[in-house]
Design a protein around this motif. Structure first.
Motif, mmCIF file in Angstrom:
data_model
loop_
_atom_site.group_PDB
_atom_site.id
_atom_site.type_symbol
_atom_site.label_atom_id
_atom_site.label_comp_id
_atom_site.label_asym_id
_atom_site.label_seq_id
_atom_site.Cartn_x
_atom_site.Cartn_y
_atom_site.Cartn_z
ATOM 1 N N PHE A 172 0.829 -1.211 0.000
ATOM 2 C CA PHE A 172 0.000 0.000 0.000
ATOM 3 C C PHE A 172 0.866 1.264 0.000
ATOM 4 O O PHE A 172 0.484 2.299 0.545
ATOM 5 N N TRP A 174 1.388 3.860 -1.771
ATOM 6 C CA TRP A 174 0.838 4.625 -2.886
ATOM 7 C C TRP A 174 1.728 5.805 -3.278
ATOM 8 O O TRP A 174 1.910 6.079 -4.471
ATOM 9 N N ARG A 175 2.237 6.537 -2.299
ATOM 10 C CA ARG A 175 3.077 7.689 -2.617
ATOM 11 C C ARG A 175 4.358 7.257 -3.334
ATOM 12 O O ARG A 175 4.816 7.915 -4.268
ATOM 13 N N ASP A 271 -1.626 15.660 -4.683
ATOM 14 C CA ASP A 271 -2.726 15.714 -3.730
ATOM 15 C C ASP A 271 -3.808 14.686 -4.035
ATOM 16 O O ASP A 271 -4.584 14.322 -3.143
ATOM 17 N N TYR A 273 -3.582 11.674 -4.375
ATOM 18 C CA TYR A 273 -3.336 10.436 -3.637
ATOM 19 C C TYR A 273 -3.501 10.600 -2.124
ATOM 20 O O TYR A 273 -3.293 9.643 -1.371
ATOM 21 N N ASP A 274 -3.909 11.789 -1.694
ATOM 22 C CA ASP A 274 -4.115 12.028 -0.263
ATOM 23 C C ASP A 274 -5.465 11.511 0.227
ATOM 24 O O ASP A 274 -5.716 11.503 1.430
ATOM 25 N N ASP A 275 -6.312 11.092 -0.671
ATOM 26 C CA ASP A 275 -7.657 10.624 -0.319
ATOM 27 C C ASP A 275 -7.557 9.205 0.253
ATOM 28 O O ASP A 275 -7.493 8.221 -0.484
ATOM 29 N N VAL A 276 -7.568 9.105 1.578
ATOM 30 C CA VAL A 276 -7.369 7.798 2.212
ATOM 31 C C VAL A 276 -8.591 6.903 2.097
ATOM 32 O O VAL A 276 -8.514 5.711 2.411
ATOM 33 N N SER A 277 -9.716 7.444 1.650
ATOM 34 C CA SER A 277 -10.869 6.582 1.412
ATOM 35 C C SER A 277 -10.661 5.720 0.166
ATOM 36 O O SER A 277 -11.313 4.687 -0.009
ATOM 37 N N PHE A 279 -7.049 5.569 -1.465
ATOM 38 C CA PHE A 279 -5.663 5.087 -1.324
ATOM 39 C C PHE A 279 -5.424 4.781 0.153
ATOM 40 O O PHE A 279 -4.826 5.553 0.898
ATOM 41 N N ARG A 280 -5.929 3.653 0.551
ATOM 42 C CA ARG A 280 -5.975 3.300 1.972
ATOM 43 C C ARG A 280 -4.627 2.829 2.476
ATOM 44 O O ARG A 280 -3.888 2.150 1.785
ATOM 45 N N PRO A 281 -4.327 3.184 3.709
ATOM 46 C CA PRO A 281 -3.098 2.657 4.308
ATOM 47 C C PRO A 281 -3.297 1.189 4.683
ATOM 48 O O PRO A 281 -4.420 0.722 4.859
#
Length: 288
Positions: A172, A174-175, A271, A273-277, A279-281
């Motif tokens: 995960f 993503w970044r 930015d 990819y900042d949506d954690v809904s 791109f979940r950790p």
């Protein structure tokens, strides 16, 4: 794939006409459709002209390609209502070569994958038929058939010549995958959508649309190949894996497909990819 495939489902010509408008919504400028565009445009024209014309076009292509299904039967496409009463969808394809096909986007993209990745589709069909022969048709599919269906419906091939990128996907990261290693896309990794249900969803794309990534290790010179050669490489190595051993749902990694660089204008901004809904950790404890 077998959902709503039972003989009790009745599809009339008028119902097929009602759904044909969806074919007009396919946007061939979408990058994930590039591999199937040439044939897809012809099929789209045929589908808009009518169900009978559409099936005839699919069968002309199947005859010309001389393709086979899971048990070596010549590939053909039939109307959904021609599936015999009590017959299983996957079993019928294996035994006869005939793919029951509805006049809708879902089955349009399913048929497309029979031509884009013929060996993988045949391998999936053979494995599904084996499971049906062994376990029969019951209220549940069982773990192996569930995984095969998930693959068929929602898989994305993540072709990767750099193991660190595969680890980022599984972990995960993503970044790392989409921002820090953005330049790797097209040179050390790429995504290719196989799942026909996923392709259907992407006719109307939305940010949370997520595929089940199947990591395919490729040599560095893979990225010097043209599209047809890349598909042939993936078709060969993935079909060999499917034939060699059973799979389960834990073999996949989630991939929010609109995060793929170049696939969605908005992801040019970090930015996105900042949506954690979306791109979940998370952390995976095992590899694929």
């Amino acid at each position: 794939m077998a959902a709503n495939r039972s003989a009790g489902v009745s599809w009339t010509r008028s119902k097929h006409a009602d759904v044909s408008a969806g074919f007009a919504d396919i946007d061939w400028a979408r990058p994930w459709l590039a591999s199937i565009e040439a044939r897809g445009r012809r099929w789209q024209t045929a589908a808009l002209a009518g169900y009978d014309n559409y099936l005839a076009t699919l069968n002309d292509d199947a005859t010309a390609a001389a393709q086979v299904t899971g048990r070596g039967k010549p590939l053909a496409f039939i109307a959904q209502e021609a599936l015999p009463s009590g017959a299983s969808y996957e079993g019928h394809i294996a035994q006869t070569g005939c793919v029951p096909t509805r006049h809708n986007l879902h089955d349009f993209f399913n048929a497309s994958m029979w031509f884009a990745y013929p060996r993988i589709k045949a391998a999936l069909n053979a494995r599904q038929a084996e499971q049906i022969d062994t376990l029969g048709i019951g209220p549940t599919r069982g773990g192996v058939r569930d995984a095969l269906t998930l693959f068929d419906e929602n898989a994305v091939f993540f072709a990767c010549a750099d193991a660190s990128l595969g680890r980022a996907l599984r972990g995960f990261g993503w970044r790392t995958l989409f921002v820090g290693e953005r330049a790797a896309w097209g040179t050390r990794c790429e995504a290719r959508i196989f799942g026909h249900a996923l392709l259907e969803k992407l006719v109307a794309p939305y940010k949370a649309c997520t595929g089940h990534a199947w990591i395919v290790d490729v040599p560095a010179d893979y990225f010097s190949l043209d599209d047809a050669a890349r598909r042939a490489f993936i078709d060969g190595c993935v079909s060999e894996r499917l034939n060699a051993a059973p799979i389960d749902s834990r073999a996949f990694a989630p991939l929010p497909v609109l995060g793929v660089p170049g696939w969605w204008d908005a992801n040019a901004s970090p930015d996105f990819y900042d949506d954690v809904s979306v791109f979940r950790p998370g952390r995976r404890s095992r590899g694929c």
